[in-house]
Design an enzyme around this catalytic site. Structure first.
Site, PDB file in Angstrom:
ATOM      1  N   SER A   4      65.709  35.612  89.354  1.00 34.82           N
ATOM      2  CA  SER A   4      66.893  35.228  90.134  1.00 34.82           C
ATOM      3  C   SER A   4      67.917  34.498  89.257  1.00 34.82           C
ATOM      4  O   SER A   4      68.353  35.060  88.247  1.00 34.82           O
ATOM      5  CB  SER A   4      66.420  34.374  91.317  1.00 34.82           C
ATOM      6  OG  SER A   4      67.387  34.289  92.301  1.00 34.82           O
ATOM      7  N   ASP A   7      67.439  43.148  98.852  1.00 35.80           N
ATOM      8  CA  ASP A   7      67.871  41.993  98.080  1.00 35.80           C
ATOM      9  C   ASP A   7      69.361  42.147  97.800  1.00 35.80           C
ATOM     10  O   ASP A   7      69.788  43.198  97.293  1.00 35.80           O
ATOM     11  CB  ASP A   7      67.070  41.967  96.755  1.00 35.80           C
ATOM     12  CG  ASP A   7      67.410  40.764  95.877  1.00 35.80           C
ATOM     13  OD1 ASP A   7      68.287  39.966  96.256  1.00 35.80           O
ATOM     14  OD2 ASP A   7      66.793  40.643  94.806  1.00 35.80           O
ATOM     15  N   HIS A  35      63.832  39.810  98.007  1.00 35.36           N
ATOM     16  CA  HIS A  35      64.089  38.750  97.038  1.00 35.36           C
ATOM     17  C   HIS A  35      63.023  37.656  97.102  1.00 35.36           C
ATOM     18  O   HIS A  35      62.659  37.199  98.173  1.00 35.36           O
ATOM     19  CB  HIS A  35      65.470  38.125  97.264  1.00 35.36           C
ATOM     20  CG  HIS A  35      65.909  37.282  96.105  1.00 35.36           C
ATOM     21  ND1 HIS A  35      66.464  37.826  94.970  1.00 35.36           N
ATOM     22  CD2 HIS A  35      65.811  35.954  95.870  1.00 35.36           C
ATOM     23  CE1 HIS A  35      66.716  36.865  94.102  1.00 35.36           C
ATOM     24  NE2 HIS A  35      66.327  35.711  94.615  1.00 35.36           N
TER      25      HIS A  35
END
Ligand SMILES: *[C@@H]1O[C@H](CO)[C@@H](O)[C@H](O)[C@H]1NC(C)=O
Length: 399
Positions: free
Chosen positions: A189, A343, A373
């Site tokens: 991320s 995501d 995610h």
């Protein structure tokens, strides 16, 4: 009587709002996501109320709740764990206990959390680093960095870069018994964003002789120029990372001034002078057909120049690695990219895969059709274990 019915109705609506999470059919263990959403919504709502009342910054409240996940550096049967600093940046180090004749591989890991949250010391990152060190018989450095809203870009980037440069010194590597030819970087991320950014920076840094063998980017955030990609449209309300939260993360990375967030929310924040950058994030030309299905590309609308002049960080390649030109990308090492179907950041990752391949970089792209995610640090989900396994296998074979 009437009051009771109204109360019951209100409780009903409230519960429905909390529990109702529309989910695609191919996602397994839906009840766990519903449970996760419940906790997530509770924390973010408390944080929002706290912010509205002027008690606490939104992120500070979330940080408070997340701090209960922090664990001390505890060695176990297989790995020695300790906290130290690299160039004044706090890092957690994992060294396998088994005897090794040869030098070990090294992995430099950067945690996620939207540049605002997360820590190398939280239990899920601690667990992941332990498993990585044990399975690869590698020295793992899990770095921290200063977080927003107290610190903004480029502090996060610089902390990570300084810690990495420290690790890549001959004497430091020797001390940890790490093979200078087998060092990789990895992050998820916002950590994937920082991993991609420092890997680019390292290519042209004459002060660093030792280079990285691989980079691994787990659902990375790579740009904030276009916040209306098909993946943002399709997953705007997916509970593990809604679009509104990702926009907040991006804007907080750059500034605490909420006017940038407002402009990003309507995707009108890039000034006309910077429109030449749009070609680097043009999903119409960079996404494969199946990810464009049902979406129409329209040329971006522009935002006020003064906003971008004040907060130009989001136009900086160190914040948005997708903005690097092909010459730069060309020199990047072997790359592994994980993207998840559900995501908002999916298309950032896919566009980077396209651009890297076009520039001649070898890339392994692991697109998880039923993924969302955060899965790699959510091992309570079977899919999290599966993807972690694929990730560690790739590292094992390629690092
Ligand atoms: C994006 O790509 C499409 C199709 O390849 C093209 O028509 C359009 O002009 C491009 N837009 C920008 C801003 O680069």
């Amino acid at each position: 009587m009437g009051r009771k019915i109204i109360l019951l109705l209100l409780v009903g609506i409230f519960t429905a709002y909390y529990v109702y999470t529309p989910l695609p059919d191919n996602i397994e263990e839906q009840w766990k996501i519903i449970g996760f959403t419940l906790i997530f919504k509770t924390i973010t709502n408390v944080a929002l109320v706290g912010e509205l009342l002027g008690i606490n910054h939104f992120m500070s409240t979330v940080v408070f709740f997340m701090s209960f996940q922090d664990v001390p550096p505890t060695s176990d049967e297989t790995v020695t764990v300790m906290d130290t600093t690299f160039s004044n940046v706090p890092v957690r180090v994992y060294i396998p206990k088994r005897k090794s004749e040869a030098l070990r591989r090294g992995l430099f890991y950067i945690h996620g959390g939207g540049w605002c949250l997360g820590s190398a010391t939280s239990s899920y990152y601690d667990t992941l680093s332990r498993r990585t060190a044990d399975r690869l018989d590698a020295v793992v450095i899990s770095t921290n960095y200063r977080l927003a809203p107290k610190y903004h870009f480029p502090n996060q980037f610089e902390d990570v870069y300084n810690a990495l440069k420290w690790f890549l010194r001959q004497d430091i590597l020797k001390g940890y018994g790490v093979d200078p030819k087998r060092i990789g970087i990895s992050g998820d991320s916002a950590g994937g964003n920082l991993a991609a950014a420092v890997t680019q920076q390292l290519i042209d840094d004459p002060a660093v002789e030792i280079k990285l063998k691989i980079q691994s980017l787990i659902y990375p955030a790579l740009q904030s120029l276009d916040m209306d990609l098909p993946s943002y449209r399709e997953n705007a309300h997916f509970s593990t990372l809604p679009r509104s939260l990702m926009v907040r993360f991006w804007s907080e990375y750059i500034t605490t001034d909420r006017s940038l967030e407002k402009a990003m929310l309507v995707n009108q924040h890039v000034p006309v002078e910077s429109s030449y950058l749009f070609k680097f994030v043009n999903w119409s030309s960079l996404l494969p057909e199946n990810f464009k299905k049902g979406h129409f590309y329209s040329n971006p609308t522009h935002g006020p120049s003064e906003l971008a002049r004040k907060y130009s960080g989001f136009l900086d390649v160190r914040a948005a690695p997708l903005l690097a030109d092909d010459n730069k990308l060309h020199s990047l090492p072997l790359t592994y990219v994980i993207t998840c179907q559900y995501d908002v950041l999916r298309d950032d990752g896919i566009m980077y895969v396209t651009r890297l391949r076009d520039a001649g970089v070898r890339v392994t792209h692991n697109h998880v059709e039923d993924g969302f995610h955060g899965i790699v640090t959510l091992p309570i989900f079977k899919i999290g274990q599966r993807v972690e396994n694929q990730y560690l296998s790739w590292l094992s074979e390629n690092l």
